[in-house]
Design a protein around this motif. Structure first.
Motif, short mmCIF file in Angstrom:
data_model
loop_
_atom_site.label_atom_id
_atom_site.label_comp_id
_atom_site.label_asym_id
_atom_site.label_seq_id
_atom_site.Cartn_x
_atom_site.Cartn_y
_atom_site.Cartn_z
N ARG A 12 20.93 18.55 78.76
CA ARG A 12 20.35 18.55 77.42
C ARG A 12 20.56 19.91 76.75
NH1 ARG A 12 17.20 14.94 74.94
NH2 ARG A 12 18.78 13.71 76.05
N ILE A 13 21.34 19.90 75.69
CA ILE A 13 21.64 21.11 74.94
C ILE A 13 20.93 21.11 73.59
CG2 ILE A 13 23.46 22.50 73.88
CD1 ILE A 13 23.38 22.55 76.94
N TRP A 14 21.07 20.01 72.86
CA TRP A 14 20.45 19.93 71.54
C TRP A 14 19.19 19.08 71.61
CZ3 TRP A 14 22.42 23.86 69.71
CH2 TRP A 14 23.79 24.12 69.73
N ASP A 15 18.05 19.71 71.39
CA ASP A 15 16.79 18.97 71.40
C ASP A 15 16.74 18.03 70.19
OD1 ASP A 15 15.65 20.58 69.13
OD2 ASP A 15 15.76 22.16 70.62
N LEU A 16 15.87 17.04 70.26
CA LEU A 16 15.78 16.03 69.20
C LEU A 16 15.49 16.64 67.83
CD1 LEU A 16 15.85 13.06 68.36
CD2 LEU A 16 13.41 12.93 68.96
N PRO A 17 14.55 17.58 67.71
CA PRO A 17 14.29 18.17 66.39
C PRO A 17 15.53 18.84 65.78
CG PRO A 17 12.47 18.63 67.85
CD PRO A 17 13.56 18.03 68.70
N THR A 18 16.33 19.51 66.61
CA THR A 18 17.54 20.16 66.10
C THR A 18 18.54 19.13 65.62
OG1 THR A 18 17.26 22.08 67.55
CG2 THR A 18 19.48 21.67 66.70
N ARG A 19 18.66 18.03 66.38
CA ARG A 19 19.60 16.98 65.97
C ARG A 19 19.17 16.33 64.66
NH1 ARG A 19 19.28 13.18 70.65
NH2 ARG A 19 17.79 14.60 71.62
N LEU A 20 17.87 16.06 64.53
CA LEU A 20 17.36 15.46 63.29
C LEU A 20 17.55 16.41 62.12
CD1 LEU A 20 14.06 13.75 64.52
CD2 LEU A 20 16.23 12.64 63.91
N PHE A 21 17.32 17.70 62.35
CA PHE A 21 17.54 18.70 61.31
C PHE A 21 19.00 18.67 60.85
CE2 PHE A 21 19.61 22.79 60.69
CZ PHE A 21 19.01 23.22 59.51
N HIS A 22 19.91 18.69 61.81
CA HIS A 22 21.34 18.74 61.50
C HIS A 22 21.78 17.58 60.61
CE1 HIS A 22 25.64 17.99 62.28
NE2 HIS A 22 25.74 19.29 62.43
N TRP A 23 21.46 16.37 61.02
CA TRP A 23 21.94 15.20 60.28
C TRP A 23 21.19 14.99 58.97
CZ3 TRP A 23 26.50 14.05 61.69
CH2 TRP A 23 26.89 14.16 63.02
N THR A 24 19.91 15.34 58.94
CA THR A 24 19.16 15.19 57.70
C THR A 24 19.62 16.20 56.66
OG1 THR A 24 17.23 14.47 58.99
CG2 THR A 24 16.85 15.02 56.69
N LEU A 25 19.91 17.44 57.11
CA LEU A 25 20.42 18.44 56.16
C LEU A 25 21.78 18.02 55.63
CD1 LEU A 25 20.04 21.16 54.77
CD2 LEU A 25 21.17 22.24 56.73
N ALA A 26 22.62 17.47 56.50
CA ALA A 26 23.93 17.00 56.05
C ALA A 26 23.78 15.94 54.96
CB ALA A 26 24.72 16.43 57.23
N ALA A 27 22.85 15.00 55.19
CA ALA A 27 22.62 13.94 54.19
C ALA A 27 22.07 14.53 52.90
CB ALA A 27 21.65 12.90 54.76
N ALA A 28 21.16 15.49 53.01
CA ALA A 28 20.57 16.10 51.82
C ALA A 28 21.62 16.82 50.99
CB ALA A 28 19.46 17.08 52.23
N ILE A 29 22.55 17.51 51.67
CA ILE A 29 23.61 18.22 50.95
C ILE A 29 24.51 17.23 50.21
CG2 ILE A 29 25.73 19.57 51.29
CD1 ILE A 29 24.27 21.11 53.48
N VAL A 30 24.84 16.13 50.86
CA VAL A 30 25.68 15.11 50.22
C VAL A 30 24.98 14.55 48.99
CG1 VAL A 30 26.70 12.82 50.46
CG2 VAL A 30 26.94 14.51 52.30
N VAL A 31 23.69 14.20 49.13
CA VAL A 31 22.93 13.63 48.01
C VAL A 31 22.84 14.64 46.87
CG1 VAL A 31 20.68 12.78 47.26
CG2 VAL A 31 21.62 12.04 49.45
N CYS A 32 22.57 15.90 47.20
CA CYS A 32 22.49 16.94 46.17
C CYS A 32 23.80 17.06 45.39
CB CYS A 32 22.14 18.29 46.80
SG CYS A 32 20.39 18.52 47.16
N PHE A 33 24.90 17.09 46.12
CA PHE A 33 26.19 17.27 45.47
C PHE A 33 26.55 16.08 44.58
CE2 PHE A 33 30.84 16.95 45.32
CZ PHE A 33 31.16 18.20 44.81
N VAL A 34 26.42 14.88 45.13
CA VAL A 34 26.79 13.67 44.39
C VAL A 34 25.89 13.47 43.18
CG1 VAL A 34 26.96 11.16 44.50
CG2 VAL A 34 27.79 12.56 46.42
N SER A 35 24.58 13.58 43.38
CA SER A 35 23.64 13.37 42.27
C SER A 35 23.81 14.42 41.19
CB SER A 35 22.20 13.36 42.78
OG SER A 35 21.89 14.58 43.44
#
Length: 230
Positions: A12-35
């Motif tokens: 185990r390298i990436w704990d669940l909170p880090t993984r959720l942070f990573h993918w949620t931030l990626a989604a937020a950046i996409v939404v910010c840019f497109v919107s």
């Protein structure tokens, strides 16, 4: 065939909170840019995604101090000598730079956290002088709001896009060399030699992350409410 100390085992390298942070931030950046490019009514989603990014960065800054081993900043801040050896392909056996973030990955993490923080800050005080203002724009001079808006709509967003593009290019490059960087960020595990230190990722760790996440969102809500009260 008997296992040896060098036999790769799921670690185990990436704990669940880090993984959720990573993918949620990626989604937020996409939404910010497109919107932001769509404009109009889509700006409501731009603001919401921006607030999510705000909360995520606030959470990650604290999680970088108390999170799982390989999510902590102290474990991927590299000395200049280590970076030079990595770039020259002369990494020492005792330097565990391929476990979590390597030096280039470390640069990517800190650069993204920094530029997203600036983008959030400028968005909070931005004023496009048409229909959209950040919740804190009343607390700054008009010249400051104008400069923040110019940065937010110009260099800021393109620096983020450049960093994201470099991040994706790095993933592709490593994949071509036989290293899958995406799967560990989905599952949390990497095949590593026995004895490689793992990140704590139990329920106590996740409960701590939940508390910190709630605190981060409370901070975001408080900052946004300042604009409504002014």
């Amino acid at each position: 065939m008997a296992e040896t100390a060098l036999t790769p085992r799921p670690t185990r390298i990436w704990d669940l909170p880090t993984r959720l942070f990573h993918w949620t931030l990626a989604a937020a950046i996409v939404v910010c840019f497109v919107s932001g490019k769509i404009g109009g009514n889509a700006m409501e989603w731009h603001f919401k995604a921006g607030y999510v990014a705000f909360g995520l960065v606030a959470f990650r800054l604290v999680w970088g101090l108390v999170g799982g081993r390989w999510s902590r900043f102290v474990n991927f801040i590299y000395a200049p000598g280590t970076i030079l050896r990595y770039l020259k392909g002369r990494t020492r056996p005792d330097e565990l730079i391929e476990v979590g973030h390597n030096p280039l990955g470390s640069f990517s993490v800190f650069a993204l956290l920094g530029i997203v923080s600036i983008q959030v800050a400028t968005g909070l005080v931005a004023d496009d002088e048409i229909a959209n203002t950040g919740p804190l724009w009343r607390f700054v001079e008009s010249e400051t709001a104008s400069a923040a808006t110019s940065w937010h709509k110009g260099p800021g967003q393109w620096i983020i896009i450049a960093l994201v593009s470099l991040h994706i290019a790095s993933i592709v490059f490593h994949r071509l060399r036989g290293h899958n960087l995406v799967l560990p960020m989905l599952t949390g595990d990497k095949p590593l030699p026995a004895g490689t230190p793992a990140s704590a990722d139990g329920w106590s760790q996740r409960l701590l992350a939940l508390v910190l996440g709630a605190a981060a969102w409370a901070l975001v809500s408080w900052v946004v409410s300042l604009g409504a009260l002014s």
